[in-house]
Design a protein around this motif. Structure first.
Motif, PDB file in Angstrom:
ATOM      1  N   ASN A   1       0.834  -1.222   0.000  1.00 25.63           N
ATOM      2  CA  ASN A   1       0.000   0.000   0.000  1.00 25.63           C
ATOM      3  C   ASN A   1       0.857   1.255   0.000  1.00 25.63           C
ATOM      4  N   SER A   2       2.023   1.190   0.642  1.00 23.35           N
ATOM      5  CA  SER A   2       2.887   2.379   0.731  1.00 23.35           C
ATOM      6  C   SER A   2       3.437   2.795  -0.625  1.00 23.35           C
ATOM      7  N   ILE A   3       3.545   1.849  -1.570  1.00 25.27           N
ATOM      8  CA  ILE A   3       4.036   2.205  -2.928  1.00 25.27           C
ATOM      9  C   ILE A   3       2.877   2.293  -3.917  1.00 25.27           C
ATOM     10  N   LYS A   4       1.645   2.399  -3.351  1.00 23.98           N
ATOM     11  CA  LYS A   4       0.425   2.546  -4.156  1.00 23.98           C
ATOM     12  C   LYS A   4       0.235   1.356  -5.104  1.00 23.98           C
ATOM     13  N   GLY A   5       0.567   0.171  -4.595  1.00 28.47           N
ATOM     14  CA  GLY A   5       0.365  -1.049  -5.373  1.00 28.47           C
ATOM     15  C   GLY A   5      -0.922  -1.764  -4.981  1.00 28.47           C
ATOM     16  N   GLU A   6      -1.139  -2.933  -5.571  1.00 30.25           N
ATOM     17  CA  GLU A   6      -2.311  -3.742  -5.290  1.00 30.25           C
ATOM     18  C   GLU A   6      -1.844  -5.128  -4.834  1.00 30.25           C
ATOM     19  N   ILE A   7      -2.558  -5.722  -3.881  1.00 31.35           N
ATOM     20  CA  ILE A   7      -2.198  -7.052  -3.377  1.00 31.35           C
ATOM     21  C   ILE A   7      -3.459  -7.878  -3.167  1.00 31.35           C
ATOM     22  N   LYS A   8      -3.318  -9.177  -3.458  1.00 31.33           N
ATOM     23  CA  LYS A   8      -4.461 -10.081  -3.330  1.00 31.33           C
ATOM     24  C   LYS A   8      -3.974 -11.407  -2.727  1.00 31.33           C
ATOM     25  N   PHE A   9      -4.687 -11.892  -1.699  1.00 31.15           N
ATOM     26  CA  PHE A   9      -4.367 -13.158  -1.040  1.00 31.15           C
ATOM     27  C   PHE A   9      -5.387 -14.215  -1.484  1.00 31.15           C
ATOM     28  N   ASP A  10      -4.909 -15.434  -1.731  1.00 32.75           N
ATOM     29  CA  ASP A  10      -5.797 -16.537  -2.143  1.00 32.75           C
ATOM     30  C   ASP A  10      -5.317 -17.811  -1.429  1.00 32.75           C
ATOM     31  N   SER A  11      -6.180 -18.339  -0.543  1.00 29.20           N
ATOM     32  CA  SER A  11      -5.786 -19.543   0.205  1.00 29.20           C
ATOM     33  C   SER A  11      -7.003 -20.186   0.837  1.00 29.20           C
ATOM     34  N   SER A  12      -6.865 -21.429   1.135  1.00 26.12           N
ATOM     35  CA  SER A  12      -7.875 -22.169   1.899  1.00 26.12           C
ATOM     36  C   SER A  12      -7.162 -23.319   2.608  1.00 26.12           C
ATOM     37  N   PRO A  13      -7.726 -23.835   3.667  1.00 31.05           N
ATOM     38  CA  PRO A  13      -7.045 -24.906   4.419  1.00 31.05           C
ATOM     39  C   PRO A  13      -6.669 -26.096   3.530  1.00 31.05           C
ATOM     40  N   ASN A  14      -5.391 -26.549   3.669  1.00 30.06           N
ATOM     41  CA  ASN A  14      -4.851 -27.708   2.955  1.00 30.06           C
ATOM     42  C   ASN A  14      -4.759 -27.510   1.446  1.00 30.06           C
ATOM     43  N   ASN A  15      -4.882 -26.282   0.960  1.00 30.42           N
ATOM     44  CA  ASN A  15      -4.791 -26.009  -0.484  1.00 30.42           C
ATOM     45  C   ASN A  15      -3.697 -24.994  -0.809  1.00 30.42           C
ATOM     46  N   GLY A  16      -2.733 -24.852   0.037  1.00 29.99           N
ATOM     47  CA  GLY A  16      -1.611 -23.964  -0.228  1.00 29.99           C
ATOM     48  C   GLY A  16      -1.942 -22.490  -0.004  1.00 29.99           C
ATOM     49  N   PHE A  17      -0.974 -21.678  -0.338  1.00 29.62           N
ATOM     50  CA  PHE A  17      -1.101 -20.221  -0.103  1.00 29.62           C
ATOM     51  C   PHE A  17      -0.616 -19.484  -1.357  1.00 29.62           C
ATOM     52  N   LYS A  18      -1.379 -18.441  -1.743  1.00 34.20           N
ATOM     53  CA  LYS A  18      -1.048 -17.699  -2.970  1.00 34.20           C
ATOM     54  C   LYS A  18      -1.202 -16.198  -2.713  1.00 34.20           C
ATOM     55  N   VAL A  19      -0.190 -15.450  -3.183  1.00 38.02           N
ATOM     56  CA  VAL A  19      -0.239 -13.978  -3.061  1.00 38.02           C
ATOM     57  C   VAL A  19       0.156 -13.376  -4.407  1.00 38.02           C
ATOM     58  N   ILE A  20      -0.655 -12.407  -4.881  1.00 37.38           N
ATOM     59  CA  ILE A  20      -0.330 -11.686  -6.117  1.00 37.38           C
ATOM     60  C   ILE A  20      -0.244 -10.202  -5.769  1.00 37.38           C
ATOM     61  N   PHE A  21       0.860  -9.582  -6.047  1.00 39.78           N
ATOM     62  CA  PHE A  21       0.945  -8.121  -5.851  1.00 39.78           C
ATOM     63  C   PHE A  21       1.493  -7.460  -7.117  1.00 39.78           C
ATOM     64  N   LYS A  22       1.001  -6.211  -7.333  1.00 39.56           N
ATOM     65  CA  LYS A  22       1.320  -5.494  -8.571  1.00 39.56           C
ATOM     66  C   LYS A  22       1.605  -4.031  -8.242  1.00 39.56           C
ATOM     67  N   PHE A  23       2.543  -3.443  -8.970  1.00 36.11           N
ATOM     68  CA  PHE A  23       2.860  -2.019  -8.800  1.00 36.11           C
ATOM     69  C   PHE A  23       3.418  -1.489 -10.126  1.00 36.11           C
ATOM     70  N   SER A  24       3.356  -0.150 -10.260  1.00 34.43           N
ATOM     71  CA  SER A  24       3.848   0.469 -11.499  1.00 34.43           C
ATOM     72  C   SER A  24       5.347   0.696 -11.412  1.00 34.43           C
ATOM     73  N   ILE A  25       5.995   0.723 -12.582  1.00 39.44           N
ATOM     74  CA  ILE A  25       7.444   0.951 -12.629  1.00 39.44           C
ATOM     75  C   ILE A  25       7.762   2.377 -12.221  1.00 39.44           C
TER      76      ILE A  25
END
Length: 573
Positions: A549-573
């Protein structure tokens, strides 16, 4: 600090506005005073020529004063000047021109406080209408003059004028009702000229209605006129006596007519000369009749020519003055346009200064605000970092040290096995210390950034954890800002640390991708996962979200029990 700069800016703006307003007021005041001074000088010149009976010159200067005078701000001077011009025109027989001049004054009478100027206008108009035989209008304006709240002398004079109109209308009894009470007024008795006129008018009224008292009034009026050397009134009384004796005693009538003509010549009273010649023609015969007739014709032609010349002269003066005024107005217009251009330029400069000052104030305010915010964020980040390090030291390193100390106290270190175990415990403590130091140490964001990022990521690759890294070489890291490089490094570090501590993952994938001017980083692992609906973001994951958030980016968490963990974050150059 911010409030201080706002106040300074407001003071500067107010100073500019006050200076600009004062400058305009002083300029306007100077122009008004200059016009008033010029008007007064021209009127004074006109009065001087009028007193010397140089009416052409007087009219010329009055007319110039009229064009310079501002009728809205100098109403009394404007109306007074028009009254003087109209009086000159009327005295020279230009009755139409006189009425036209007075008509210019009428719209401004309602703005005058001193009633004497209004009275002069009404009296002049009434007199013009009287001399042009428009008795109804003459009576109307005289009555308007009488209704004004003015001096007693002016009221008496107005009553006398009303009586003259009634006399010309043949309403002799009505005229007498006004004239007779005037003879007892102190103001009339103390003014011989007015007294003579009223006595003569009463005598004429009595003469017209056949009242024998007429002769006594004529005689009394004539005596006072001769005693005061009032030749004009003497000429008029002689004329009335000539009319009085015209049928009763023609020779005496002729004598009075000759005396009237003689006094009219002395006072250059053209109307009196004409009236006297009419009576002389009626009472003469043969050569005398011819001579009087030729003299009448010559005088009539001369008067017609003089009056026409006067009309032309006054018209020419008005035209020349108007032409000169238009030329002056043209020059003034050009001057005013130039001054307005300069004024606009000055205003633009002032506006520019104000905009610059406001911009500087805004920049200063924004600058101090940003510094304040940056310092605040820095303090918060430092506090969080210190808190996190303290927690790690307490939760991880402190326990290991305590266990090592307890082991050393309770075991015989001379035994080789115990000694080797203590050394192993110390190696673990050293490794943990190195990890904490490396995790919170400074990050290199120069051209070697990609090497340090790879080194940090591959450092989590163990025999039990297979780590896949993809696309890191395709990112133009030299174009990415330093703070965004640091954030990427710390976020991946937090995710890998959490993975190692909590997820029991055996496979981790980190993918880098560039699209347009954005960088997308995808982190996945096959760990035990979490329930996002009941998950509370604390410590590492909370830091991850705050950093993005401090670099004005976007972040998304995707997870559920016993199905691993996933994070996607994006920011401009």
């Amino acid at each position: 600090m911010k409030q201080k700069y706002k106040i300074i800016s407001l003071y500067i703006i107010l100073i500019f506005i006050i200076l600009f307003s004062c400058q305009k007021q002083e300029s306007s005041k100077a122009v008004t005073n200059n016009t008033k001074e010029k008007t007064e000088k021209l009127i004074a010149l006109g009065d001087r020529f009028y007193d010397n009976q140089n009416f052409d010159s007087a009219f010329f200067y009055y007319n110039k004063a009229k064009f310079i005078c501002n009728p809205k701000t100098e109403t009394e001077s404007f109306v007074s000047t028009l009254n003087s011009m109209a009086e000159i025109q009327r005295s020279q027989g230009d009755y139409t021109g006189s009425k036209s001049t007075l008509t210019e004054a009428l719209p401004y009478l309602k703005h005058i406080k001193n009633p004497k100027y209004i009275w002069n206008t009404y009296i002049e108009l009434g007199t013009n209408y009287l001399l042009t035989y428009d008795y109804n209008n003459a009576l109307s304006y005289y009555k308007k003059a009488l209704s004004l709240n003015t001096s007693e002398g002016r009221k008496l004079s107005t009553q006398n004028n009303i009586a003259l109109v009634l006399l010309e209308q043949g309403k002799y009894n009505e005229a007498l009702k006004i004239l007779i009470p005037l003879t007892d007024r102190k103001e009339i008795l103390e003014n011989p000229e007015s007294h003579v006129k009223i006595l003569d008018s009463i005598g004429f009224c009595y003469f017209k209605i056949g009242d024998p008292r007429a002769l006594s009034y004529f005689t009394k009026a004539l005596k006072t006129a001769i005693e005061t050397k009032n030749y004009l009134s003497t000429a008029k009384i002689h004329l009335h006596l000539a009319e009085f004796y015209e049928t009763k005693n023609p020779s005496l009538s002729k004598k009075y007519a000759q005396l009237s003509y003689k006094n009219s010549v002395l006072k250059n009273y053209s109307e009196g000369r004409m009236s006297a010649l009419k009576l002389l023609i009626n009472n003469s015969a043969n050569n005398e009749l011819k001579n009087y007739s030729l003299l009448y014709i010559k005088l009539n032609d001369s008067l017609t020519e003089i009056r026409q010349k006067a009309k032309n002269q006054f018209a020419r003066i008005k035209y020349d003055t108007k032409k000169e005024r238009n030329e002056n107005l043209k020059l003034k217009t050009n001057k005013i346009e130039n001054e307005l251009q300069l004024e606009r330029q000055k205003n633009q400069n002032i506006i520019s200064y104000i905009i610059i000052i406001l911009s500087l104030s805004l920049i200063l305010t924004l600058y101090f605000h940003l510094i304040s915010s940056a310092n605040k964020e820095k303090i918060e980040a430092t506090y969080k970092s210190e808190t996190r390090i303290a927690k790690k030291l307490h939760d991880e390193l402190a326990n290991d040290i305590y266990h090592a100390m307890a082991f050393a106290e309770n075991r015989n270190l001379s035994v080789s096995e115990n000694k080797e175990q203590l050394i192993k415990n110390l190696d673990v403590i050293y490794a943990r210390t190195w990890d904490i130091s490396k995790e919170n140490g400074p990050i290199i964001t120069s051209e070697k950034y990609i090497l340090f990022l790879k080194e940090m990521i591959t450092g989590f690759n163990t025999p039990n954890i297979n780590l896949l890294l993809n696309g890191i070489e395709n990112i133009p890291w030299n174009e990415v800002e330093k703070n965004k490089k640091t954030t990427t490094y710390r976020v991946l570090q937090e995710l890998l640390v959490n993975m190692k501590k909590h997820s029991n993952a055996t496979l981790v994938g980190i993918n880098f991708k560039k699209s347009d001017r954005n960088i997308t980083v995808t982190y996945t692992d096959n760990g035990k996962g979490v329930n996002l609906n009941s998950m509370t973001f604390k410590n590492g994951l909370s830091n991850v979200e705050n950093r993005i958030n401090s670099i004005k980016g976007e972040i998304k968490f995707d997870s559920s029990p016993n199905n691993g963990f996933k994070v996607i974050f994006k920011f401009s150059i």
